[in-house]
Design an enzyme around this catalytic site. Structure first.
Site, PDB file in Angstrom:
ATOM      1  N   GLU A  28       0.850  -1.185   0.000  1.00 18.78           N
ATOM      2  CA  GLU A  28       0.000   0.000   0.000  1.00 18.78           C
ATOM      3  C   GLU A  28       0.890   1.241   0.000  1.00 18.78           C
ATOM      4  OE1 GLU A  28      -3.648   1.965   2.675  1.00 18.78           O
ATOM      5  OE2 GLU A  28      -2.771   0.031   3.230  1.00 18.78           O
ATOM      6  N   ASN A  73      -6.632   1.463   2.886  1.00 23.37           N
ATOM      7  CA  ASN A  73      -7.362   2.706   3.096  1.00 23.37           C
ATOM      8  C   ASN A  73      -6.945   3.780   2.106  1.00 23.37           C
ATOM      9  OD1 ASN A  73      -8.513   1.395   5.268  1.00 23.37           O
ATOM     10  ND2 ASN A  73      -7.288   2.440   6.811  1.00 23.37           N
ATOM     11  N   GLU A 174     -12.583  -2.097   2.453  1.00 22.11           N
ATOM     12  CA  GLU A 174     -13.153  -1.878   3.791  1.00 22.11           C
ATOM     13  C   GLU A 174     -14.232  -0.795   3.785  1.00 22.11           C
ATOM     14  OE1 GLU A 174     -10.050  -1.320   6.680  1.00 22.11           O
ATOM     15  OE2 GLU A 174      -9.264  -3.346   6.392  1.00 22.11           O
ATOM     16  N   TYR A 245      -6.622  -8.688  11.792  1.00 26.74           N
ATOM     17  CA  TYR A 245      -5.291  -8.585  12.383  1.00 26.74           C
ATOM     18  C   TYR A 245      -5.353  -9.064  13.832  1.00 26.74           C
ATOM     19  CZ  TYR A 245      -4.223  -5.669   8.335  1.00 26.74           C
ATOM     20  OH  TYR A 245      -4.031  -5.205   7.047  1.00 26.74           O
ATOM     21  N   GLU A 293      -6.299  -9.336   3.717  1.00 26.71           N
ATOM     22  CA  GLU A 293      -5.483  -8.652   4.726  1.00 26.71           C
ATOM     23  C   GLU A 293      -5.470  -9.525   5.976  1.00 26.71           C
ATOM     24  OE1 GLU A 293      -5.856  -4.503   5.664  1.00 26.71           O
ATOM     25  OE2 GLU A 293      -6.546  -3.998   3.639  1.00 26.71           O
ATOM     26  N   GLN A 350       1.725  -6.318   5.546  1.00 20.34           N
ATOM     27  CA  GLN A 350       2.063  -6.079   4.146  1.00 20.34           C
ATOM     28  C   GLN A 350       3.406  -6.733   3.845  1.00 20.34           C
ATOM     29  OE1 GLN A 350       1.437  -2.005   2.882  1.00 20.34           O
ATOM     30  NE2 GLN A 350      -0.438  -1.831   4.082  1.00 20.34           N
TER      31      GLN A 350
END
Length: 502
Positions: A28, A73, A174, A245, A293, A350
């Site tokens: 990202e 995001n 998201e 997460y 993710e 990531q």
């Protein structure tokens, strides 16, 4: 209580074929993932395109099959057109998701070139926050149409004659999260995702699409969101996303090591929703999952709150991973393999610097974090078919989670290579775990190697100064007697037992 564990597997009791994309990752425009991570012109080890060759080598060693990009995001406020054309003409803009300045020196074409050099495919996420249906059509045309149209000819003028042929596309990111730029209700998102999906597949019928599920299991909209989104999009998308997460905020290692059990339940819940919608629609289509993710993330939370806004590529989300984090990542990888029949893609979030297995110093070295190793082992040796694990194990309880097996394990059969690989985590913190695996259906086997990742200090980390402080060895004690494998698994250890089928 005598601590012990046994696993029985049969080559005909198959969970599913492991899609190579189960071992995907994520880059990202966040922190130093791009600038100072994969891309750093002027670095002593950068190539003519500005790609760090030391980072490329570490990515290639992982055999990463697909990388999700550019967010996250970030994507919900991103105009991909800012990142194409001559770099000198690209605008710098305020990036509101992470409160930084985005210089746009690196965009679609650079990422496509980097992915080719890394030996990986692109999973492109489109902006459904501030952008909409027409933009979704345009980005597919620019990336994938050969020539003869406005956007494809623009790509050619930018120096990329051949289309990028991006196959996998995420319909936003998201979108149920109030933190998301352009946050939507399930109805709002379901409608725009449907319309975007239609024009994207009309532009390129060969692509696959991922619809946004809830951004975490704990979201108040969870389940209703999935059902509503799929009610709109079921026949037009190919995957539904999951994000989660895990952290050890309370410094409760026994509970932390059991988080993979919660991942199991999350996957089963989303699978049930997908199958409900299949029944409701009388559809013949099976919806697959993209866990695009997942990772351990908590170490950097306090430091991130102190970052001054409006910098270019500040150090954000730079978790320094411990030995116990590597054990949790190993357990989470085993959970993904347990559900290989439905989870066909997954992205460790990531890849570089930002909650990542690879760390770099800007202008300096690159090294492997502790979590690099289970990720690499699973990617290298977890290809083939995952097998149903019948496990008998002693268990333990914590205040939050009960009936936690000391053993977390699964076997993967790679018939083409004539190999079976057993992945096993010993959750027991105080002693070795006597382990036996019964592979009677395979006949005689021989041991290739028994890899072990262990350390006396569960808080041990790797650094630029000590990059090999936590590193696997091949001195595991597994033995083979016909089709029975025996080993004593070290306390709090990640184990990879590779077997040749004779």
């Amino acid at each position: 209580m005598t601590i012990k564990a046994k696993m029985t597997v049969d080559k005909d009791f198959i969970i599913g074929k492991v899609d190579d994309r189960l071992y995907g990752s994520f880059i990202e425009h966040l922190g130093r993932a791009v600038y100072g991570g994969i891309y750093e012109p002027g670095h002593p080890d950068a190539n003519e395109q500005g790609f760090r060759k030391d980072v490329l080598k570490l990515v290639q060693q992982l055999r990463v099959p697909i990388v999700r990009y550019p967010g996250g995001n970030f994507v919900s406020g991103y105009d991909w057109k800012d990142g194409i054309g001559p770099v000198s003409e690209r605008p710098s803009k305020l990036e509101l998701a992470w409160r930084t300045v985005e210089p746009n020196h690196f965009g679609m074409n650079e990422f496509a070139s980097w992915s080719k050099a890394a030996g990986t495919d692109v999973m492109w996420a489109i902006n459904l926050g501030t952008q909409g249906v027409d933009d979704a059509r345009q980005v597919v045309e620019y990336a994938n149409h050969p020539s003869g149209s406005y956007w494809s000819d623009m790509r050619i003028r930018h120096g990329y004659k051949e289309p990028h042929r991006i196959k996998t596309w995420c319909l936003g990111n998201e979108m149920d999260g109030p933190w998301q730029i352009g946050h939507k209700t399930a109805e709002e998102y379901g409608r725009i995702a449907l319309e975007a999906a239609k024009v994207m597949k009309w532009t390129d019928p060969a692509i696959e699409l991922v619809a946004c599920g809830s951004s975490a299991l704990g979201m108040p909209t969870f389940a209703d969101w999935e059902a509503t989104v799929l009610d709109h999009t079921y026949e037009h998308v190919d995957y539904l996303s999951l994000h989660q997460y895990y952290g050890n905020h309370e410094n409760d290692t026994p509970t932390f090591l059991a988080r993979s059990l919660q991942m199991d339940e999350f996957i089963l819940s989303v699978t049930a929703i997908c199958d409900y919608m299949k029944a409701k629609k009388r559809s013949k289509k099976r919806m697959y999952l993209s866990f695009d993710e997942w990772n351990v993330w908590f170490h950097s939370n306090a430091a991130d709150k102190k970052i001054e806004p409006w910098q270019i590529a500040p150090a954000q989300l730079e978790d320094i991973y411990t030995m116990e984090d590597a054990l949790v990542v190993g357990c989470l990888l085993i959970s993904l393999l347990k559900h290989a029949d439905r989870v066909k893609m997954a992205c460790l979030a990531q890849l570089v610097n930002v909650i990542a297995p690879i760390m770099t110093e800007t202008g300096g070295a690159a090294w492997m974090q502790t979590i690099y190793y289970p990720y690499m082992h699973a990617s290298l040796y977890g290809r083939g078919h995952s097998l149903v694990p019948l496990i008998q194990s002693t268990k333990y309880d914590t205040k939050e989670i009960t009936d936690i097996p000391h053993l977390e394990s699964i076997a993967v059969h790679n018939e083409e290579q004539g190999e079976v690989t057993i992945f096993a985590v010993n959750r027991h913190l105080d002693g070795e775990l006597p382990f036996e695996a019964d592979l009677r259906s395979f006949g005689a086997c021989s041991l290739i190697e028994h890899l072990v990742l262990e350390h006396a200090d569960l808080k041990a980390v790797n650094t630029a100064a000590q990059p090999d402080h936590v590193k696997p060895h091949n001195r595991g004690n597994a033995t083979v007697n016909g089709s029975t494998i025996s080993a004593s698994l070290s306390k709090a250890s990640w184990n990879v037992i590779r077997l040749r089928v004779l």
